[in-house]
Design an enzyme around this catalytic site. Sequence first.
Site, PDB file in Angstrom:
ATOM      1  NE  ARG A  90      -3.704   0.232   1.860  1.00  0.00           N
ATOM      2  CZ  ARG A  90      -4.633  -0.469   2.514  1.00  0.00           C
ATOM      3  NH1 ARG A  90      -4.704  -0.426   3.821  1.00  0.00           N
ATOM      4  NH2 ARG A  90      -5.469  -1.233   1.851  1.00  0.00           N
ATOM      5  CE1 TYR A  91       0.770   4.287   4.404  1.00  0.00           C
ATOM      6  CE2 TYR A  91       0.861   2.016   5.157  1.00  0.00           C
ATOM      7  CZ  TYR A  91       0.344   3.290   5.258  1.00  0.00           C
ATOM      8  OH  TYR A  91      -0.603   3.561   6.211  1.00  0.00           O
ATOM      9  NE  ARG A  94       5.568   2.230   6.021  1.00  0.00           N
ATOM     10  CZ  ARG A  94       5.172   3.337   5.437  1.00  0.00           C
ATOM     11  NH1 ARG A  94       5.707   3.723   4.303  1.00  0.00           N
ATOM     12  NH2 ARG A  94       4.223   4.080   5.969  1.00  0.00           N
ATOM     13  CB  CYS A 103      -3.244 -16.194  16.002  1.00  0.00           C
ATOM     14  SG  CYS A 103      -3.144 -15.039  14.626  1.00  0.00           S
ATOM     15  NE  ARG A 112      -4.012  -8.415   7.508  1.00  0.00           N
ATOM     16  CZ  ARG A 112      -2.926  -8.029   8.163  1.00  0.00           C
ATOM     17  NH1 ARG A 112      -2.153  -8.906   8.776  1.00  0.00           N
ATOM     18  NH2 ARG A 112      -2.609  -6.758   8.207  1.00  0.00           N
ATOM     19  CG  ASP A 270      -9.038  -1.609  11.451  1.00  0.00           C
ATOM     20  OD1 ASP A 270      -8.810  -0.382  11.475  1.00  0.00           O
ATOM     21  OD2 ASP A 270      -8.137  -2.464  11.348  1.00  0.00           O
ATOM     22  CG  ASP A 307      -5.194   1.027   8.755  1.00  0.00           C
ATOM     23  OD1 ASP A 307      -5.098   1.638   7.674  1.00  0.00           O
ATOM     24  OD2 ASP A 307      -4.465   0.055   9.056  1.00  0.00           O
ATOM     25  CE  LYS A 314      -0.724   0.685  10.489  1.00  0.00           C
ATOM     26  NZ  LYS A 314      -0.452   0.132   9.142  1.00  0.00           N
TER      27      LYS A 314
HETATM   28  C1  LIG Z   1       0.557  -0.717   8.949  1.00  0.00           C
HETATM   29  C2  LIG Z   1       0.982  -1.051   7.613  1.00  0.00           C
HETATM   30  C3  LIG Z   1       2.309  -0.848   7.221  1.00  0.00           C
HETATM   31  C4  LIG Z   1       3.363  -0.288   8.145  1.00  0.00           C
HETATM   32  O1  LIG Z   1       3.067   1.021   8.503  1.00  0.00           O
HETATM   33  P1  LIG Z   1       4.074   1.829   9.435  1.00  0.00           P
HETATM   34  O2  LIG Z   1       3.330   3.119   9.710  1.00  0.00           O
HETATM   35  O3  LIG Z   1       5.326   2.028   8.637  1.00  0.00           O
HETATM   36  O4  LIG Z   1       4.307   1.027  10.655  1.00  0.00           O
HETATM   37  C5  LIG Z   1       2.646  -1.169   5.927  1.00  0.00           C
HETATM   38  N1  LIG Z   1       1.738  -1.648   5.057  1.00  0.00           N
HETATM   39  C6  LIG Z   1       0.448  -1.814   5.401  1.00  0.00           C
HETATM   40  C7  LIG Z   1      -0.506  -2.334   4.390  1.00  0.00           C
HETATM   41  C8  LIG Z   1       0.030  -1.532   6.695  1.00  0.00           C
HETATM   42  O5  LIG Z   1      -1.249  -1.724   7.036  1.00  0.00           O
HETATM   43  S1  SF4 Z   2      -5.266  -9.473  15.776  1.00  0.00           S
HETATM   44 FE1  SF4 Z   2      -5.678 -11.194  14.357  1.00  0.00          FE
HETATM   45  S2  SF4 Z   2      -3.682 -11.648  13.474  1.00  0.00           S
HETATM   46 FE2  SF4 Z   2      -3.282 -10.450  15.308  1.00  0.00          FE
HETATM   47  S3  SF4 Z   2      -2.990 -11.975  16.946  1.00  0.00           S
HETATM   48 FE3  SF4 Z   2      -5.137 -11.390  16.972  1.00  0.00          FE
HETATM   49  S4  SF4 Z   2      -6.139 -12.926  15.705  1.00  0.00           S
HETATM   50 FE4  SF4 Z   2      -3.966 -13.022  15.229  1.00  0.00          FE
END
Ligand SMILES: *Cc1c(COP(=O)(O)O)cnc(C)c1O
Ligand code: SF4
Length: 367
Positions: A90-91, A94, A103, A112, A270, A307, A314
Amino acid sequence: MDDWQRILQGSLRKPEEIAQKFGLDKEEVKRIARAFKTQITPYYAGLIKERGDAIWKQIVPDPAELREHTGDADPLLEDEDSPVPGIVHRYPDRLLFLVSHSCASYCRFCTRKRKVGDPSKIHPRYIEQGIEYIRNHPEVRDVIISGGDPLMLSDRKLEAILKAVRAIPHVEILRIGTRTPCFLPQRITEKLVAMLRKYHPLYVNVHFNHPDEITPEAARALGLLADAGIPLGNQTVLLKGVNDDPQVMRRLMQKLLTVRVRPYYIYQADYVAGTEHLRTTVEKGLEIMDGLRGWTSGMAVPYYCIDAPGGGGKIPVLPKYLQSINDEQVVLRNYAGELFVYPQVRQKPKRKPRPAIAPCYNCDAPV
Ligand SMILES: *Cc1c(COP(=O)(O)O)cnc(C)c1O
Ligand code: SF4
């Protein structure tokens, strides 16, 4: 099998067991578990002090999950920013690399949940493709290894991923996002950290939501990671009945610093389907931020972010410290609500105002 794997195997996961342990209706728990996996480590279940407390609310399935008809399956539209399965890009510089579907326990508010707990959605066969994508994208200098929880993988599988990503020359930093220090601190072993430290610069972001989660076991796990030179950050989700209280949140942030974890983000929950009962207002989030800044160490103050639904990423939200700003001065509000004035630097010498000349009311000529 490692110790932690044995402990994990002893988790509550069958709907019948969960229903019995927590006094819930078996059929209802079964229906909830079909929508989103249920699992609770014995360690984390042991932190529950009473029915409906902050620990309970995070992992015990709630019939409200099925009753609510608000929220989206993928509010952040991650799937639209997913060029290959397992990557969310997205960014600019990164991306997220989802390497594990599972988990240690399943947070009922998981953003998610459409993927997590489902091996067909986050599958090992996608890993090679993800690595290939990162290799082909030289702008990616920061890889966030996530899931699910990457530390659910064996040391060997995780190391294979770290090694492959570390070998890509344009990747400068690696990050791992994990909730195991909170759910299953036994996962953090000498052997694990000896492996992780080979892949520096490596950052680990953990996920704690309540001060009661900072136990001696969690402190040991975090200490091992910190001793391996891994900078630790924390991401908290603001949740109703869990941490929607300035004093609880302040205590959590302070306790994180005592175990060498720097608070990084507090997220507004979210807009995820089936989580309405755990969401709270943005005003509450702002009140919590107002209760942190100035009242405790600046180190204990994370960013508060929403977000953005629709995939905007974010977005930080701040209490209104800047009351007004113009060419002459800035009016600021401090943590205690008092106002202060900061004089602006003079940009250009001020032009002298032209003397006002009144026209003759008969012929319009200046007089
Ligand atoms: C949160 C996130 C990141 C990392 O964001 P930072 O602000 O750099 O910690 C990168 N990609 C996605 C899709 C995210 O949701
Ligand atoms: S928020 Fe979702 S991905 Fe993160 S530890 Fe909890 S269940 Fe796992």
